[in-house]
Design a protein around this motif. Structure first.
Motif, short mmCIF file in Angstrom:
data_model
loop_
_atom_site.label_atom_id
_atom_site.label_comp_id
_atom_site.label_asym_id
_atom_site.label_seq_id
_atom_site.Cartn_x
_atom_site.Cartn_y
_atom_site.Cartn_z
N ILE A 195 0.84 -1.21 0.00
CA ILE A 195 0.00 0.00 0.00
C ILE A 195 0.87 1.25 0.00
O ILE A 195 0.60 2.21 -0.73
CB ILE A 195 -0.99 -0.01 1.18
N ARG A 196 1.93 1.26 0.84
CA ARG A 196 2.81 2.44 0.89
C ARG A 196 3.39 2.73 -0.49
O ARG A 196 3.39 3.88 -0.95
CB ARG A 196 3.95 2.22 1.90
N LYS A 197 3.85 1.69 -1.18
CA LYS A 197 4.43 1.89 -2.51
C LYS A 197 3.37 2.33 -3.52
O LYS A 197 3.64 3.18 -4.36
CB LYS A 197 5.12 0.61 -2.98
N LYS A 198 2.17 1.77 -3.42
CA LYS A 198 1.07 2.17 -4.31
C LYS A 198 0.77 3.65 -4.15
O LYS A 198 0.47 4.34 -5.12
CB LYS A 198 -0.18 1.35 -4.00
N LEU A 199 0.89 4.15 -2.90
CA LEU A 199 0.63 5.56 -2.63
C LEU A 199 1.79 6.45 -3.02
O LEU A 199 1.70 7.68 -2.96
CB LEU A 199 0.30 5.76 -1.14
N GLY A 200 2.91 5.85 -3.42
CA GLY A 200 4.08 6.62 -3.85
C GLY A 200 4.84 7.27 -2.69
O GLY A 200 5.50 8.29 -2.89
N LEU A 201 4.74 6.67 -1.51
CA LEU A 201 5.40 7.23 -0.34
C LEU A 201 6.69 6.47 -0.01
O LEU A 201 6.72 5.25 -0.10
CB LEU A 201 4.49 7.15 0.88
N LYS A 202 7.72 7.22 0.37
CA LYS A 202 8.92 6.60 0.92
C LYS A 202 8.62 6.29 2.38
O LYS A 202 7.69 6.85 2.96
CB LYS A 202 10.12 7.54 0.78
N GLN A 203 9.42 5.40 2.98
CA GLN A 203 9.17 5.00 4.36
C GLN A 203 9.14 6.20 5.30
O GLN A 203 8.25 6.31 6.15
CB GLN A 203 10.20 3.98 4.83
N HIS A 204 10.10 7.10 5.17
CA HIS A 204 10.14 8.26 6.08
C HIS A 204 8.96 9.19 5.86
O HIS A 204 8.47 9.83 6.80
CB HIS A 204 11.48 9.00 5.99
N GLU A 205 8.46 9.28 4.62
CA GLU A 205 7.28 10.11 4.35
C GLU A 205 6.03 9.50 4.99
O GLU A 205 5.21 10.20 5.58
CB GLU A 205 7.07 10.25 2.85
N ALA A 206 5.91 8.18 4.88
CA ALA A 206 4.77 7.49 5.49
C ALA A 206 4.80 7.64 7.00
O ALA A 206 3.77 7.88 7.64
CB ALA A 206 4.77 6.01 5.09
N ALA A 207 5.99 7.54 7.59
CA ALA A 207 6.14 7.68 9.04
C ALA A 207 5.73 9.09 9.48
O ALA A 207 5.10 9.27 10.52
CB ALA A 207 7.57 7.38 9.46
N LYS A 208 6.06 10.08 8.67
CA LYS A 208 5.70 11.46 9.01
C LYS A 208 4.17 11.65 8.96
O LYS A 208 3.59 12.30 9.82
CB LYS A 208 6.38 12.43 8.04
N LEU A 209 3.52 11.02 7.98
CA LEU A 209 2.07 11.14 7.85
C LEU A 209 1.30 10.35 8.90
O LEU A 209 0.33 10.82 9.47
CB LEU A 209 1.62 10.64 6.47
N PHE A 210 1.76 9.12 9.16
CA PHE A 210 1.00 8.21 10.02
C PHE A 210 1.49 8.19 11.47
O PHE A 210 0.82 7.66 12.34
CB PHE A 210 1.06 6.78 9.46
N GLY A 211 2.69 8.72 11.72
CA GLY A 211 3.26 8.68 13.06
C GLY A 211 3.97 7.36 13.32
O GLY A 211 4.09 6.51 12.45
N GLY A 212 4.44 7.21 14.54
CA GLY A 212 5.09 5.96 14.92
C GLY A 212 6.60 6.06 14.98
O GLY A 212 7.26 5.11 15.35
N GLY A 213 7.16 7.18 14.57
CA GLY A 213 8.61 7.33 14.62
C GLY A 213 9.24 7.18 13.25
O GLY A 213 8.65 6.64 12.32
N ILE A 214 10.47 7.66 13.14
CA ILE A 214 11.16 7.71 11.86
C ILE A 214 11.38 6.33 11.23
O ILE A 214 11.37 6.19 10.02
CB ILE A 214 12.49 8.48 12.00
N ASN A 215 11.56 5.30 12.05
CA ASN A 215 11.80 3.96 11.53
C ASN A 215 10.56 3.07 11.55
O ASN A 215 10.66 1.87 11.32
CB ASN A 215 12.91 3.28 12.34
N ALA A 216 9.40 3.64 11.83
CA ALA A 216 8.19 2.84 12.01
C ALA A 216 7.89 1.95 10.80
O ALA A 216 7.69 0.75 10.96
CB ALA A 216 7.00 3.76 12.29
N PHE A 217 7.88 2.52 9.61
CA PHE A 217 7.49 1.73 8.45
C PHE A 217 8.55 0.69 8.09
O PHE A 217 8.22 -0.38 7.60
CB PHE A 217 7.12 2.63 7.26
N SER A 218 9.79 0.98 8.35
CA SER A 218 10.84 -0.02 8.15
C SER A 218 10.57 -1.22 9.05
O SER A 218 10.64 -2.37 8.62
CB SER A 218 12.21 0.58 8.46
N GLU A 219 10.25 -0.95 10.32
CA GLU A 219 9.99 -2.04 11.26
C GLU A 219 8.70 -2.79 10.92
O GLU A 219 8.64 -4.01 11.05
CB GLU A 219 9.94 -1.49 12.69
N TYR A 220 7.67 -2.07 10.45
CA TYR A 220 6.43 -2.74 10.04
C TYR A 220 6.71 -3.68 8.87
O TYR A 220 6.25 -4.81 8.85
CB TYR A 220 5.36 -1.74 9.58
#
Length: 123
Positions: free
Chosen positions: A67-92
């Motif tokens: 989903i993140r890639k479909k939305l065209g977001l980098k991991q750090h951009e997704a983390a900024k939008l959704f919260g959870g910390g700078i490494n959140a999406f990497s860990e997810y």
């Protein structure tokens, strides 16, 4: 169902403290709607600390990344939008932690309606 090979490190999302899951075979007893359900000889990822069996996380990790890639977001951009910390999406996406239910629900909504991404403002 996609699973990592037994030699790969996976972490318990229940304990969420870095406890490494073990790929073992054992009997399980789980609570389901107020009743105890016995599952004999479950070969899967088990937490040696809390005793939970984890099978759902890999699918969620793949779903979050897709989903993140479909939305065209980098991991750090997704983390900024959704919260959870700078490494959140990497860990997810590595299956180290599980995203909060609200994050999953919003991602799934945006998957169906990507045009709504423009309505979300980073905090």
């Amino acid at each position: 169902m996609s699973m990592m090979p037994p030699g790969s490190l996976r972490y318990c999302p229940q304990c969420n403290d870095g406890t490494v899951l073990e790929h073992t075979t054992k009997d399980l007893t789980e609570a389901l709607r107020g009743s105890a359900v016995h599952v004999p000889v479950a070969s899967d990822w088990h937490c040696p600390k809390c005793g939970k069996c984890e099978t759902v996380l890999p699918e969620i990790a793949i779903e979050v990344r897709t989903i993140r890639k479909k939305l065209g977001l980098k991991q750090h951009e997704a983390a900024k939008l959704f919260g959870g910390g700078i490494n959140a999406f990497s860990e997810y996406e590595l299956g180290k932690t599980r995203p909060h239910k609200s994050t999953l629900q919003l991602l799934r909504l945006l998957n169906r309606h990507p045009e709504l991404l423009n309505e979300i403002n980073p905090i």
